[in-house]
Design an enzyme around this catalytic site. Structure first.
Site, PDB file in Angstrom:
ATOM      1  N   ARG A 117       0.819  -1.222   0.000  1.00 39.96           N
ATOM      2  CA  ARG A 117       0.000   0.000   0.000  1.00 39.96           C
ATOM      3  C   ARG A 117       0.856   1.278   0.000  1.00 39.96           C
ATOM      4  NH1 ARG A 117      -5.211  -1.397   2.723  1.00 39.96           N
ATOM      5  NH2 ARG A 117      -3.919  -2.428   4.264  1.00 39.96           N
ATOM      6  N   LYS A 147       3.158 -18.974   5.532  1.00 42.29           N
ATOM      7  CA  LYS A 147       2.363 -19.392   6.670  1.00 42.29           C
ATOM      8  C   LYS A 147       1.832 -18.159   7.409  1.00 42.29           C
ATOM      9  CE  LYS A 147       4.059 -20.427  10.714  1.00 42.29           C
ATOM     10  NZ  LYS A 147       4.495 -19.389  11.673  1.00 42.29           N
ATOM     11  N   HIS A 194       9.229 -22.898   6.114  1.00 42.68           N
ATOM     12  CA  HIS A 194      10.669 -22.680   5.941  1.00 42.68           C
ATOM     13  C   HIS A 194      11.504 -23.737   6.663  1.00 42.68           C
ATOM     14  CE1 HIS A 194      10.476 -20.525   9.817  1.00 42.68           C
ATOM     15  NE2 HIS A 194      11.794 -20.638   9.877  1.00 42.68           N
ATOM     16  N   LYS A 229      15.394 -25.849   5.623  1.00 43.41           N
ATOM     17  CA  LYS A 229      16.641 -25.812   6.394  1.00 43.41           C
ATOM     18  C   LYS A 229      17.514 -26.998   5.976  1.00 43.41           C
ATOM     19  CE  LYS A 229      14.665 -23.570  10.490  1.00 43.41           C
ATOM     20  NZ  LYS A 229      15.418 -22.359  10.782  1.00 43.41           N
ATOM     21  N   HIS A 261       5.659 -26.321  11.335  1.00 41.05           N
ATOM     22  CA  HIS A 261       7.082 -26.688  11.301  1.00 41.05           C
ATOM     23  C   HIS A 261       7.362 -28.031  11.977  1.00 41.05           C
ATOM     24  CE1 HIS A 261       7.415 -22.667   9.965  1.00 41.05           C
ATOM     25  NE2 HIS A 261       7.510 -22.071  11.136  1.00 41.05           N
ATOM     26  N   LYS A 280       8.407 -19.838  23.600  1.00 44.07           N
ATOM     27  CA  LYS A 280       9.152 -18.575  23.596  1.00 44.07           C
ATOM     28  C   LYS A 280       9.676 -18.335  25.005  1.00 44.07           C
ATOM     29  CE  LYS A 280       7.491 -16.939  19.485  1.00 44.07           C
ATOM     30  NZ  LYS A 280       8.348 -16.876  18.305  1.00 44.07           N
TER      31      LYS A 280
HETATM   32  C1  BG6 Z   1       8.092 -18.645  12.430  1.00 43.85           C
HETATM   33  C2  BG6 Z   1       7.249 -18.297  13.617  1.00 43.85           C
HETATM   34  O1  BG6 Z   1       7.359 -19.404  11.511  1.00 43.85           O
HETATM   35  O2  BG6 Z   1       9.215 -19.393  12.870  1.00 43.85           O
HETATM   36  C3  BG6 Z   1       8.050 -17.512  14.636  1.00 43.85           C
HETATM   37  O3  BG6 Z   1       6.115 -17.531  13.209  1.00 43.85           O
HETATM   38  C4  BG6 Z   1       9.307 -18.263  15.005  1.00 43.85           C
HETATM   39  O4  BG6 Z   1       7.282 -17.236  15.801  1.00 43.85           O
HETATM   40  C5  BG6 Z   1      10.057 -18.692  13.757  1.00 43.85           C
HETATM   41  O5  BG6 Z   1      10.112 -17.403  15.788  1.00 43.85           O
HETATM   42  C6  BG6 Z   1      11.209 -19.604  14.108  1.00 43.85           C
HETATM   43  O6  BG6 Z   1      11.965 -19.828  12.966  1.00 43.85           O
HETATM   44  P1  BG6 Z   1      13.517 -20.173  13.079  1.00 43.85           P
HETATM   45  O7  BG6 Z   1      13.930 -20.429  11.671  1.00 43.85           O
HETATM   46  O8  BG6 Z   1      14.173 -18.985  13.714  1.00 43.85           O
HETATM   47  O9  BG6 Z   1      13.586 -21.380  13.947  1.00 43.85           O
END
Ligand code: BG6
Length: 516
Positions: free
Chosen positions: A81, A184, A214, A218, A276, A366
């Site tokens: 935007r 995601k 993602h 890795k 994940h 977290k």
């Molecule tokens: C993301 C989450 O998909 O993955 C985040 O939304 C998280 O909350 C992150 O911190 C962790 O990814 P990585 O690659 O740092 O383990």
């Protein structure tokens, strides 16, 4: 027997450098199959002014350019935007790429060449005029192969897909392709994931939809497949006869880092486990594919996800634990009474012949003591205590295989060894493989890998409709149960390994988390 030379041509003299036909047909044995050549194409990024673009996408594309992996005319068309000229977008991206480049030095000359093909259009995603403008820009740039990348607020994914379809942007000219990458979260629950799939399918066939996770990009997660199926010695042990249990941990030391508004609606189960960690679990537990091809590998992952036992509503308290760290409710954007899980731990069982009865303990949170993602496969102890009591004691964790996803990427195997000296005293020791020490060099980021894969049309590391829906089915009973109750949150201190209930969940089955 017919033989093929290593370079792929027929070699009539059957020299030393030959492969048998069986080996040549095995895709694991053919390195040429895995070379990636990105074709001429453009990437259209929706949400170009957002966090993901600056932190991950542009640094990954720049890095690919630096590694000469992109064609000379590769173009990026960003949209969001915010009003920005092409030049303003280029200078903004320059600063951000400099800041977020994970490895290597920033090269001004390279950036100038790369930035010449960066374009920007400001617009509202609800406005058909934006898509007409994208269409016109793509014709001007002259790229027929286009990767649309949805990196906006998730509530816009469906809207963007509808408009891309209505503007005819999803239609391909002969010999060209149009694909869409969806970030995601893919839906908020099963119903919304299905609804989003329906909307995407109205404009793109399933083969052209790339749902990103993602973690699958890795290196260390990809290496699970190499480790399991490229070696002969582990797979015979990889089953309920020898494996006592599996622990999958994704711990983060950080909190919600300014993403409070998103995170309080998501929570750890949705944010990390539904996608994940279930993909990681599937990779650890799946059957080998017959060939290393997207459909075959994804079929096996999907089959495994469908084999995870669905937890019944009355069992949720036994198999799942929610936690929230002290201080979460004071984070910006977070409701002071939020019931969000910033920690989740779940015991999964996989109902198939290989894994029946083996618990898979999965947790993520977290504000835990450190950043660490790993998979620990605990094998059964020796059947006889030949050397006294220690060798039967699982709490000493002999025969523990740890696949370290990050940081300190590597693999270690723990086993008992005789302590030097008189008498037969055993002590656990470790054999370690470290990526850095063995390979040196730079490891490509997950986004580099996944972007290249989408551009070459390899969906092996992307999730498919049936996989996403199967994962939602697995977590949905837990989410529903959690939504219907009021937790006594917060229940863990920042810097600890989550609530006591998570320890109790394992203790109830005679186990304990590995916290080192
Ligand atoms: C993301 C989450 O998909 O993955 C985040 O939304 C998280 O909350 C992150 O911190 C962790 O990814 P990585 O690659 O740092 O383990």
């Amino acid at each position: 027997m017919t033989k093929k030379s290593l370079s792929g041509g027929t070699n009539p003299d059957l020299s030393m450098l030959t492969l048998s036909m069986a080996e040549a047909q095995n895709p694991f044995a053919d390195p040429l199959r895995f070379e990636r050549r990105v074709p001429e194409c453009a990437i259209v990024i929706f949400g170009a002014n957002g966090d993901l673009t600056k932190r991950k996408l542009l640094p990954a594309l720049y890095q690919l350019a630096a590694d000469r992996r992109l064609p000379a005319n590769f173009a990026v068309l960003g949209t969001s935007r915010t009003q920005l000229s092409d030049d303003a977008f280029r200078s903004k991206m320059r600063e951000e790429v400099k800041q977020f480049l994970e490895s290597g030095d920033f090269d001004d000359d390279l950036w100038s060449r790369f930035a010449a093909n960066l374009h920007y259009i400001a617009g509202d995603m609800n406005d058909p005029a934006l898509y007409q403008a994208i269409c016109a820009k793509l014709s001007e740039i002259g790229q027929r192969n286009v990767l649309f990348y949805l990196s906006t607020q998730p509530s816009y994914y469906g809207t963007a897909a509808d408009h891309i379809g209505a503007a005819g942007l999803g239609e391909t000219a002969p010999g060209a392709w149009r694909r869409i990458v969806v970030e995601k979260p893919f839906g908020h629950d099963l119903a919304s994931a299905k609804a989003l799939n329906d909307r995407l399918h109205a404009s793109f066939p399933e083969e052209e939809i790339y749902r990103i996770d993602h973690y699958l990009g890795k290196e260390t997660v990809q290496n699970i497949l190499a480790f399991r199926f490229g070696n002969g010695i582990f797979e015979p042990l990889w089953n309920r006869r020898y494996v006592n249990h599996v622990q999958i941990t994704a711990a983060e030391a950080i909190g919600v880092e300014g993403r409070g508004a998103y995170y309080q609606e998501a929570g750890a189960l949705r944010d990390m486990i539904q996608n994940h960690l279930l993909q990681v679990l599937a990779t650890v537990a799946m059957e080998p594919a017959a060939v290393f091809e997207p459909h075959a590998v994804r079929d096996e992952r999907a089959k495994l996800l469908r084999s995870i036992k669905i937890i019944q509503p009355q069992e949720v308290a036994k198999f799942a634990v929610a936690g929230q760290y002290k201080g979460f409710r004071e984070e910006p954007g977070v409701d002071p009474t939020a019931q969000t899980d910033t920690f989740a731990a779940v015991t999964f069982y996989v109902d198939n012949w290989r894994w029946a009865g083996v618990p898979f303990f999965v947790r993520s949170g977290k504000k835990l003591p450190k950043r660490s993602t790993d998979i620990a496969i605990q094998f059964n102890s020796a059947p006889l205590k030949l050397f006294g009591s220690a060798d039967g004691d699982l709490s000493k964790r002999p025969n523990l295989l740890i696949l370290r996803i990050q940081p300190e990427e590597g693999i270690s195997l723990r086993f008992f060894s005789k302590q030097p000296g008189s008498g037969m005293h055993l002590r656990p020791v470790s054999m370690d493989f470290k990526y850095g020490a063995s390979f040196g060099g730079r490891t490509p980021s997950a986004y580099e890998t996944l972007l290249v894969d989408a551009m070459v049309g390899d969906a092996t590391l992307y999730t498919r409709q049936d996989m996403v829906e199967a994962s939602w089915r697995v977590v949905e009973p837990i989410l529903e149960n959690w939504q219907s109750q009021k937790f006594h949150f917060p229940n863990y201190d920042a810097g600890t390994w989550g609530p006591e209930a998570a320890n109790q969940m394992l203790a109830d089955t005679g186990h304990q988390w590995r916290n080192s």
